[in-house]
Design an enzyme around this catalytic site. Sequence first.
Site, PDB file in Angstrom:
ATOM      1  N   LEU A  16      -6.781 -33.832  41.827  1.00 37.98           N
ATOM      2  CA  LEU A  16      -7.588 -35.027  40.894  1.00 37.98           C
ATOM      3  C   LEU A  16      -8.883 -35.308  41.582  1.00 37.98           C
ATOM      4  O   LEU A  16     -10.192 -35.501  40.464  1.00 37.98           O
ATOM      5  CB  LEU A  16      -6.539 -35.409  40.260  1.00 37.98           C
ATOM      6  N   ASP A  61      -9.006 -43.537  55.213  1.00 39.88           N
ATOM      7  CA  ASP A  61      -7.908 -43.240  54.880  1.00 39.88           C
ATOM      8  C   ASP A  61      -7.849 -45.075  54.223  1.00 39.88           C
ATOM      9  O   ASP A  61      -7.700 -45.842  55.455  1.00 39.88           O
ATOM     10  CB  ASP A  61      -7.609 -43.599  56.068  1.00 39.88           C
ATOM     11  N   ASN A  88      -7.998 -43.228  43.950  1.00 44.19           N
ATOM     12  CA  ASN A  88      -7.352 -42.111  43.405  1.00 44.19           C
ATOM     13  C   ASN A  88      -6.155 -41.789  44.339  1.00 44.19           C
ATOM     14  O   ASN A  88      -5.570 -41.707  44.065  1.00 44.19           O
ATOM     15  CB  ASN A  88      -8.381 -40.522  42.951  1.00 44.19           C
ATOM     16  N   TYR A 162       7.653 -43.625  44.520  1.00 47.35           N
ATOM     17  CA  TYR A 162       6.153 -43.631  43.579  1.00 47.35           C
ATOM     18  C   TYR A 162       6.649 -44.541  41.860  1.00 47.35           C
ATOM     19  O   TYR A 162       5.606 -45.548  42.020  1.00 47.35           O
ATOM     20  CB  TYR A 162       6.287 -42.488  42.996  1.00 47.35           C
ATOM     21  N   LYS A 166       3.559 -47.588  41.509  1.00 51.21           N
ATOM     22  CA  LYS A 166       2.351 -46.722  39.875  1.00 51.21           C
ATOM     23  C   LYS A 166       2.443 -48.692  39.134  1.00 51.21           C
ATOM     24  O   LYS A 166       1.661 -48.634  38.811  1.00 51.21           O
ATOM     25  CB  LYS A 166       2.477 -46.136  39.466  1.00 51.21           C
ATOM     26  N   THR A 195      -1.346 -29.540  41.297  1.00 48.47           N
ATOM     27  CA  THR A 195      -1.827 -29.794  42.646  1.00 48.47           C
ATOM     28  C   THR A 195      -1.183 -29.910  43.835  1.00 48.47           C
ATOM     29  O   THR A 195       0.651 -30.158  42.776  1.00 48.47           O
ATOM     30  CB  THR A 195      -2.456 -31.475  42.440  1.00 48.47           C
TER      31      THR A 195
HETATM   32  N1  LIG Z   1      -0.688 -34.751  39.593  1.00 48.45           N
HETATM   33  C1  LIG Z   1       0.242 -35.341  38.789  1.00 48.45           C
HETATM   34  O1  LIG Z   1       0.916 -34.781  38.408  1.00 48.45           O
HETATM   35  C2  LIG Z   1      -0.075 -36.556  38.602  1.00 48.45           C
HETATM   36  C3  LIG Z   1       0.264 -37.250  37.175  1.00 48.45           C
HETATM   37  C4  LIG Z   1       0.181 -38.906  37.400  1.00 48.45           C
HETATM   38  C5  LIG Z   1      -0.692 -39.497  38.493  1.00 48.45           C
HETATM   39  N2  LIG Z   1      -1.684 -38.527  39.271  1.00 48.45           N
HETATM   40  C6  LIG Z   1      -2.310 -39.489  40.416  1.00 48.45           C
HETATM   41  O2  LIG Z   1      -3.263 -38.834  40.787  1.00 48.45           O
HETATM   42  C7  LIG Z   1      -3.862 -39.191  42.637  1.00 48.45           C
HETATM   43  C8  LIG Z   1      -4.275 -37.582  43.056  1.00 48.45           C
HETATM   44  O3  LIG Z   1      -2.776 -37.207  43.007  1.00 48.45           O
HETATM   45  P1  LIG Z   1      -3.093 -35.476  42.795  1.00 48.45           P
HETATM   46  O4  LIG Z   1      -1.686 -34.171  42.069  1.00 48.45           O
HETATM   47  O5  LIG Z   1      -4.332 -34.618  42.978  1.00 48.45           O
HETATM   48  O6  LIG Z   1      -2.477 -35.117  44.423  1.00 48.45           O
HETATM   49  P2  LIG Z   1      -2.751 -34.584  45.645  1.00 48.45           P
HETATM   50  O7  LIG Z   1      -3.499 -33.049  45.651  1.00 48.45           O
HETATM   51  O8  LIG Z   1      -1.562 -34.472  46.531  1.00 48.45           O
HETATM   52  O9  LIG Z   1      -3.987 -35.163  46.742  1.00 48.45           O
HETATM   53  C9  LIG Z   1      -3.467 -36.476  47.153  1.00 48.45           C
HETATM   54  C10 LIG Z   1      -4.543 -36.294  47.853  1.00 48.45           C
HETATM   55  O10 LIG Z   1      -4.706 -38.108  47.888  1.00 48.45           O
HETATM   56  C11 LIG Z   1      -5.050 -38.288  49.327  1.00 48.45           C
HETATM   57  N3  LIG Z   1      -4.247 -39.448  50.411  1.00 48.45           N
HETATM   58  C12 LIG Z   1      -3.431 -39.357  50.733  1.00 48.45           C
HETATM   59  N4  LIG Z   1      -3.156 -40.704  51.579  1.00 48.45           N
HETATM   60  C13 LIG Z   1      -4.048 -40.837  51.553  1.00 48.45           C
HETATM   61  C14 LIG Z   1      -4.497 -42.044  52.423  1.00 48.45           C
HETATM   62  N5  LIG Z   1      -4.127 -42.829  52.992  1.00 48.45           N
HETATM   63  N6  LIG Z   1      -5.903 -42.137  52.432  1.00 48.45           N
HETATM   64  C15 LIG Z   1      -6.381 -41.306  51.813  1.00 48.45           C
HETATM   65  N7  LIG Z   1      -6.509 -40.262  51.234  1.00 48.45           N
HETATM   66  C16 LIG Z   1      -4.568 -40.231  51.466  1.00 48.45           C
HETATM   67  C17 LIG Z   1      -3.998 -36.986  50.296  1.00 48.45           C
HETATM   68  O11 LIG Z   1      -5.636 -36.641  51.411  1.00 48.45           O
HETATM   69  P3  LIG Z   1      -5.001 -34.971  52.453  1.00 48.45           P
HETATM   70  O12 LIG Z   1      -5.271 -34.639  51.612  1.00 48.45           O
HETATM   71  O13 LIG Z   1      -5.647 -35.866  53.392  1.00 48.45           O
HETATM   72  O14 LIG Z   1      -3.270 -35.627  52.337  1.00 48.45           O
HETATM   73  C18 LIG Z   1      -5.341 -36.028  48.701  1.00 48.45           C
HETATM   74  O15 LIG Z   1      -6.740 -35.973  49.067  1.00 48.45           O
HETATM   75  C19 LIG Z   1      -2.688 -39.904  42.543  1.00 48.45           C
HETATM   76  O16 LIG Z   1      -2.604 -40.847  42.789  1.00 48.45           O
HETATM   77  C20 LIG Z   1      -1.202 -39.447  42.024  1.00 48.45           C
HETATM   78  O17 LIG Z   1      -0.307 -40.376  41.461  1.00 48.45           O
HETATM   79  C21 LIG Z   1      -0.963 -37.235  39.321  1.00 48.45           C
END
Ligand SMILES: NC(=O)c1ccc[n+]([C@@H]2O[C@H](COP(=O)([O-])OP(=O)(O)OC[C@H]3O[C@@H](n4cnc5c(N)ncnc54)[C@H](OP(=O)(O)O)[C@@H]3O)[C@@H](O)[C@H]2O)c1
Length: 238
Positions: A16, A61, A88, A162, A166, A195
């Site tokens: 995202l 980070d 994010n 989690y 949130k 994702t």
């Molecule tokens: N996907 C869903 O269904 C969903 C639903 C509701 C909310 N969300 C929220 O949307 C946001 C993005 O999630 P996503 O689905 O896109 O997940 P994702 O593809 O797993 O991406 C998560 C991102 O966070 C980064 N990250 C983790 N730890 C970090 C740190 N210490 N410093 C900086 N970056 C860090 C990861 O980097 P690395 O690649 O280096 O690990 C990755 O770029 C999150 O906050 C999640 O809770 C997602």
Amino acid sequence: MTETTTALVTGANKGLGRETVRRLAGLGWRVFLAARDTARGEAAAAELVEDGLAVEFVPLDVASEDSVFAAAEAVKARSGRLDVLVNNAGVVDSGIPVTDVRGDDVRDLFEVNVFGPVRVTHAFLPLLRASENPRVVMVSSSAGSVPDAIEWGKTYGPVLGYPSSKAALNMITTQYAIALGDIRINAVNPGKTATDMTGFSADSQPVTEGAEVIVKLATVGPDGPTGEFFDNDGLVPW
Ligand SMILES: NC(=O)c1ccc[n+]([C@@H]2O[C@H](COP(=O)([O-])OP(=O)(O)OC[C@H]3O[C@@H](n4cnc5c(N)ncnc54)[C@H](OP(=O)(O)O)[C@@H]3O)[C@@H](O)[C@H]2O)c1
């Protein structure tokens, strides 16, 4: 002459975050793609630059005070201000049964999902204050809504880190909104999105749909909402 809008998205090397960078840069904005891993972040930024977008990689980070400070200094040196911050970056639990979760397991998750957005928001506040229309988007989840999380826990099994992280992020959003009357700051639930976080599960929407509500709140005007929680359909109950 109107100045180009600047934005920074954390955890933007994939998922995202990356899609949000793509969408915001597509508006003609200058977007800082922040990621903790330099190789992954540079590769993601390079792809978007190839598409003609004004995207710049910044190492960040969210779990490291020093890294966040350095990122804020880098953006200050390059642009002098920040109009939009998208918190994010996020992680999920490792799947340990609730009764076996140790304090340190939850602490690691809170470092990213809770302390991270506070650390980043605090570090970038001076740059946001240099903007005429500063906005912060906290990427939360329906898991942060207490009734939703109870329902989910009863149906699929309880999870400690989690949902509580949130819920904390949602509360942090409300308190920042009270403190920062000059900044539009809202929480959003992107909805279940394909994702790495969801294992690209078949019942997930594409990132283009998930990023929609993030972009919507990132682009609000000075009279837009603040201290609220949104999904693609509108307001979400806390
Ligand atoms: N996907 C869903 O269904 C969903 C639903 C509701 C909310 N969300 C929220 O949307 C946001 C993005 O999630 P996503 O689905 O896109 O997940 P994702 O593809 O797993 O991406 C998560 C991102 O966070 C980064 N990250 C983790 N730890 C970090 C740190 N210490 N410093 C900086 N970056 C860090 C990861 O980097 P690395 O690649 O280096 O690990 C990755 O770029 C999150 O906050 C999640 O809770 C997602």
